[in-house]
Design a protein around this motif. Structure first.
Motif, PDB file in Angstrom:
ATOM      1  N   TYR A   1       6.054  45.429 -35.491  1.00 11.86           N
ATOM      2  CA  TYR A   1       6.755  44.225 -35.025  1.00 11.86           C
ATOM      3  C   TYR A   1       5.938  43.379 -34.050  1.00 11.86           C
ATOM      4  O   TYR A   1       5.922  42.155 -34.145  1.00 11.86           O
ATOM      5  CB  TYR A   1       8.109  44.539 -34.380  1.00 11.86           C
ATOM      6  CG  TYR A   1       8.944  45.544 -35.107  1.00 11.86           C
ATOM      7  CD1 TYR A   1       9.095  45.514 -36.491  1.00 11.86           C
ATOM      8  CD2 TYR A   1       9.588  46.560 -34.405  1.00 11.86           C
ATOM      9  CE1 TYR A   1       9.865  46.450 -37.161  1.00 11.86           C
ATOM     10  CE2 TYR A   1      10.371  47.508 -35.059  1.00 11.86           C
ATOM     11  CZ  TYR A   1      10.493  47.447 -36.442  1.00 11.86           C
ATOM     12  OH  TYR A   1      11.242  48.379 -37.087  1.00 11.86           O
ATOM     13  N   ALA A   2       5.256  44.022 -33.063  1.00 13.51           N
ATOM     14  CA  ALA A   2       4.405  43.323 -32.077  1.00 13.51           C
ATOM     15  C   ALA A   2       5.174  42.232 -31.335  1.00 13.51           C
ATOM     16  O   ALA A   2       4.663  41.145 -31.081  1.00 13.51           O
ATOM     17  CB  ALA A   2       3.175  42.726 -32.776  1.00 13.51           C
ATOM     18  N   LEU A   3       6.422  42.526 -30.941  1.00 14.76           N
ATOM     19  CA  LEU A   3       7.218  41.579 -30.155  1.00 14.76           C
ATOM     20  C   LEU A   3       6.895  41.728 -28.677  1.00 14.76           C
ATOM     21  O   LEU A   3       6.445  42.775 -28.220  1.00 14.76           O
ATOM     22  CB  LEU A   3       8.708  41.832 -30.388  1.00 14.76           C
ATOM     23  CG  LEU A   3       9.206  41.713 -31.834  1.00 14.76           C
ATOM     24  CD1 LEU A   3      10.687  42.055 -31.901  1.00 14.76           C
ATOM     25  CD2 LEU A   3       8.947  40.326 -32.392  1.00 14.76           C
ATOM     26  N   PHE A   4       7.128  40.669 -27.919  1.00 17.18           N
ATOM     27  CA  PHE A   4       6.938  40.721 -26.469  1.00 17.18           C
ATOM     28  C   PHE A   4       8.198  41.312 -25.839  1.00 17.18           C
ATOM     29  O   PHE A   4       9.266  40.690 -25.886  1.00 17.18           O
ATOM     30  CB  PHE A   4       6.679  39.326 -25.916  1.00 17.18           C
ATOM     31  CG  PHE A   4       5.427  38.690 -26.466  1.00 17.18           C
ATOM     32  CD1 PHE A   4       4.171  39.160 -26.113  1.00 17.18           C
ATOM     33  CD2 PHE A   4       5.506  37.608 -27.338  1.00 17.18           C
ATOM     34  CE1 PHE A   4       3.020  38.583 -26.623  1.00 17.18           C
ATOM     35  CE2 PHE A   4       4.360  37.021 -27.846  1.00 17.18           C
ATOM     36  CZ  PHE A   4       3.120  37.514 -27.489  1.00 17.18           C
TER      37      PHE A   4
ATOM     38  N   GLU B   1      12.864  33.367 -27.099  1.00 19.72           N
ATOM     39  CA  GLU B   1      11.532  33.089 -26.546  1.00 19.72           C
ATOM     40  C   GLU B   1      10.426  33.703 -27.409  1.00 19.72           C
ATOM     41  O   GLU B   1       9.337  33.136 -27.517  1.00 19.72           O
ATOM     42  CB  GLU B   1      11.449  33.623 -25.110  1.00 19.72           C
ATOM     43  CG  GLU B   1      12.322  32.839 -24.140  1.00 19.72           C
ATOM     44  CD  GLU B   1      12.530  33.560 -22.823  1.00 19.72           C
ATOM     45  OE1 GLU B   1      12.463  34.821 -22.834  1.00 19.72           O
ATOM     46  OE2 GLU B   1      12.760  32.888 -21.814  1.00 19.72           O
ATOM     47  N   ASN B   2      10.688  34.863 -28.023  1.00 14.97           N
ATOM     48  CA  ASN B   2       9.709  35.451 -28.940  1.00 14.97           C
ATOM     49  C   ASN B   2       9.447  34.529 -30.116  1.00 14.97           C
ATOM     50  O   ASN B   2       8.293  34.310 -30.507  1.00 14.97           O
ATOM     51  CB  ASN B   2      10.203  36.812 -29.443  1.00 14.97           C
ATOM     52  CG  ASN B   2       9.639  37.981 -28.665  1.00 14.97           C
ATOM     53  OD1 ASN B   2       8.498  38.393 -28.866  1.00 14.97           O
ATOM     54  ND2 ASN B   2      10.451  38.500 -27.752  1.00 14.97           N
ATOM     55  N   VAL B   3      10.504  33.990 -30.691  1.00 16.04           N
ATOM     56  CA  VAL B   3      10.348  33.115 -31.845  1.00 16.04           C
ATOM     57  C   VAL B   3       9.676  31.804 -31.429  1.00 16.04           C
ATOM     58  O   VAL B   3       8.884  31.226 -32.177  1.00 16.04           O
ATOM     59  CB  VAL B   3      11.714  32.853 -32.507  1.00 16.04           C
ATOM     60  CG1 VAL B   3      11.578  31.870 -33.674  1.00 16.04           C
ATOM     61  CG2 VAL B   3      12.318  34.164 -33.008  1.00 16.04           C
ATOM     62  N   ALA B   4       9.966  31.337 -30.219  1.00 17.34           N
ATOM     63  CA  ALA B   4       9.413  30.061 -29.749  1.00 17.34           C
ATOM     64  C   ALA B   4       7.950  30.154 -29.335  1.00 17.34           C
ATOM     65  O   ALA B   4       7.272  29.126 -29.193  1.00 17.34           O
ATOM     66  CB  ALA B   4      10.236  29.551 -28.566  1.00 17.34           C
ATOM     67  N   PHE B   5       7.436  31.367 -29.153  1.00 15.24           N
ATOM     68  CA  PHE B   5       6.115  31.544 -28.542  1.00 15.24           C
ATOM     69  C   PHE B   5       5.017  30.778 -29.283  1.00 15.24           C
ATOM     70  O   PHE B   5       4.213  30.071 -28.663  1.00 15.24           O
ATOM     71  CB  PHE B   5       5.771  33.033 -28.491  1.00 15.24           C
ATOM     72  CG  PHE B   5       4.458  33.320 -27.830  1.00 15.24           C
ATOM     73  CD1 PHE B   5       4.354  33.372 -26.455  1.00 15.24           C
ATOM     74  CD2 PHE B   5       3.303  33.531 -28.588  1.00 15.24           C
ATOM     75  CE1 PHE B   5       3.133  33.628 -25.841  1.00 15.24           C
ATOM     76  CE2 PHE B   5       2.088  33.780 -27.980  1.00 15.24           C
ATOM     77  CZ  PHE B   5       1.998  33.829 -26.600  1.00 15.24           C
TER      78      PHE B   5
ATOM     79  N   ARG C   1      16.903  41.024 -25.379  1.00 17.09           N
ATOM     80  CA  ARG C   1      15.523  41.487 -25.420  1.00 17.09           C
ATOM     81  C   ARG C   1      15.330  42.389 -26.651  1.00 17.09           C
ATOM     82  O   ARG C   1      16.300  42.974 -27.151  1.00 17.09           O
ATOM     83  CB  ARG C   1      15.185  42.271 -24.148  1.00 17.09           C
ATOM     84  CG  ARG C   1      15.347  41.459 -22.859  1.00 17.09           C
ATOM     85  CD  ARG C   1      14.222  40.467 -22.685  1.00 17.09           C
ATOM     86  NE  ARG C   1      14.410  39.622 -21.521  1.00 17.09           N
ATOM     87  CZ  ARG C   1      14.027  39.939 -20.280  1.00 17.09           C
ATOM     88  NH1 ARG C   1      13.430  41.107 -20.067  1.00 17.09           N
ATOM     89  NH2 ARG C   1      14.225  39.110 -19.278  1.00 17.09           N
ATOM     90  N   PRO C   2      14.100  42.541 -27.128  1.00 19.12           N
ATOM     91  CA  PRO C   2      13.866  43.380 -28.306  1.00 19.12           C
ATOM     92  C   PRO C   2      14.429  44.794 -28.188  1.00 19.12           C
ATOM     93  O   PRO C   2      14.911  45.360 -29.174  1.00 19.12           O
ATOM     94  CB  PRO C   2      12.338  43.385 -28.425  1.00 19.12           C
ATOM     95  CG  PRO C   2      11.924  42.061 -27.857  1.00 19.12           C
ATOM     96  CD  PRO C   2      12.879  41.808 -26.720  1.00 19.12           C
TER      97      PRO C   2
ATOM     98  N   ALA D   1      10.549  39.361 -35.907  1.00 21.18           N
ATOM     99  CA  ALA D   1       9.123  39.226 -36.211  1.00 21.18           C
ATOM    100  C   ALA D   1       8.900  38.270 -37.381  1.00 21.18           C
ATOM    101  O   ALA D   1       7.960  37.462 -37.376  1.00 21.18           O
ATOM    102  CB  ALA D   1       8.530  40.597 -36.528  1.00 21.18           C
ATOM    103  N   ILE D   2       9.762  38.324 -38.391  1.00 22.21           N
ATOM    104  CA  ILE D   2       9.636  37.425 -39.546  1.00 22.21           C
ATOM    105  C   ILE D   2       9.917  35.991 -39.131  1.00 22.21           C
ATOM    106  O   ILE D   2       9.194  35.057 -39.515  1.00 22.21           O
ATOM    107  CB  ILE D   2      10.586  37.878 -40.667  1.00 22.21           C
ATOM    108  CG1 ILE D   2      10.108  39.218 -41.244  1.00 22.21           C
ATOM    109  CG2 ILE D   2      10.671  36.823 -41.765  1.00 22.21           C
ATOM    110  CD1 ILE D   2      11.117  39.892 -42.150  1.00 22.21           C
ATOM    111  N   ALA D   3      10.974  35.783 -38.316  1.00 15.90           N
ATOM    112  CA  ALA D   3      11.289  34.432 -37.847  1.00 15.90           C
ATOM    113  C   ALA D   3      10.139  33.863 -37.018  1.00 15.90           C
ATOM    114  O   ALA D   3       9.785  32.688 -37.151  1.00 15.90           O
ATOM    115  CB  ALA D   3      12.577  34.461 -37.024  1.00 15.90           C
TER     116      ALA D   3
END
Length: 368
Positions: A85-88, A95-99, A131-132, A144-146
């Motif tokens: 996944y490698a999410l923050f 915010e993850n999707v917006a990064f 949060r994740p 992660a896909i989004a």
């Protein structure tokens, strides 16, 4: 359809190991395309070269006519979804999707509308502020896909994205990926060792083995008409026989003698020479079982055997049957057994049969 992603004679070695060996592929725009094969076959190395994380030793990679072989990852029109996944972890879903959009310095309104649209597409709007760590594995994968799609890449690379999920969740996520692909129309390149995932998601599949591509085809064609023993084995289960071609018949049929099976087998295939040794294949579910020799014409393959073992799986039963030196697997739904209502058990003598069109010559060994 025009070729959109082109892999042109690409090779990559790590020391003495030839990970990818002179591979050429052409993927169509908007296609869901899978790289399928066992561990170490070169599929992930090929994906990393498309992403720009590895440089090929030879060959070119083109996207929509542009040679991207020498471009760094951030300048390529591709994005990658990783297995982990490698999410923050310190950022919210939103915010993850917006990064990526923020890193590209997009206007604030464009970021807001783009993220909201993607979260709606993957059905995570109500989880936007979480949060994740507060999400399930499937939800994190959808984040992660989004995040990968929000920048509108021309190609989305998916590196075994479902490997960490349990069976039920993997099956659910495959349906989700199919829906997302239909909605966005982005070209998907999907790497997996799981033939079920590749078959259910892909328009076409490239089966890889030892750094080379064995066959590229639609899922049905790979299953029904494999061109090699490796493809036949890797895509589903198969029974194999080694035989000798003794008669070439009309319409591309060949009659081959297989030691221990009695009458010669008749199969549909061309380009066979007399007295040539051939490798024959029939799928377990193509074999019918009867207690008596079936009434047949000259194009039906039938041979006797003794049931050695059975295994019940609910939707079907698998039988292991001994015929001479051959151990043969037959897979049948209960309604397909025509034994007068008697289910074969261990020790039962049965007749196996299949139509010539349901068997294949998958490899030639030598010639006449």
């Amino acid at each position: 359809m025009d070729d959109f992603l082109v892999i042109d004679r690409v090779s990559k070695s790590f020391g003495p190991l030839r990970a990818v060996d002179d591979v050429s592929l052409a993927v169509r725009k908007g296609e869901a395309f899978s790289l399928l094969g066992p561990s170490g076959c070169g599929k992930t190395t090929l994906l990393r070269m498309i992403a720009g994380f590895e440089r090929p030793d030879t060959g070119r990679i083109l996207v929509d006519g542009q040679d991207i072989t020498a471009l760094p990852p951030e300048q390529r029109p591709v994005n990658t979804v990783f297995q982990n996944y490698a999410l923050f972890p310190h950022l919210s879903v939103w915010e993850n999707v917006a990064f990526g959009l923020r890193m590209s310095r997009r206007p604030r309104q464009e970021i807001r509308s783009g993220v909201d649209l993607m979260l709606d597409m993957v059905r995570l709007t109500e989880h936007a502020r979480k949060r994740p760590a507060q999400l399930s594995g499937g939800q994190r994968q959808r984040v992660a896909i989004a995040r990968a799609l929000v920048n509108r890449p021309q190609v989305l690379l998916l590196d075994e994205p479902l490997a960490a999920l349990d069976l039920k969740l993997r099956q659910h996520m495959l349906l989700e990926l199919n829906t997302i692909h239909e909605q966005v129309g982005t070209t998907f390149i999907y790497v997996t060792h799981d033939q079920g995932e590749a078959m259910s998601l892909s328009d076409r599949i490239a089966v890889m083995n030892a750094g080379k591509v064995e066959q590229v085809d639609a899922p049905e064609s790979l299953y029904e008409t494999p061109r090699s023993s490796f493809v036949a084995t890797f895509i589903g289960d198969a029974n194999f026989f080694t035989g000798t071609a003794v008669e070439l018949q009309h319409e591309g049929y060949v009659r081959a003698v297989v030691e221990g099976l009695g009458s010669p087998l008749v199969l549909s295939n061309g380009a066979i020479s007399m007295n040539q040794t051939v490798r024959l294949m029939v799928r377990p579910e193509k074999i019918s079982l009867t207690l008596k020799r079936p009434l047949s014409g000259d194009r039906v393959n039938a041979f006797p055997g003794v049931v050695e073992d059975t295994a019940y799986f609910g939707s079907h039963t698998r039988y292991r049957i001994r015929a001479g030196a051959h151990s043969i697997i037959a897979q049948l739904q209960r309604s397909r057994f025509s034994g007068g209502g008697i289910e074969p058990v261990r020790g039962t003598e049965v007749w196996m049969s299949f139509h010539p069109d349901e068997g294949r010559v998958v490899r030639l060994e030598g010639g006449a």
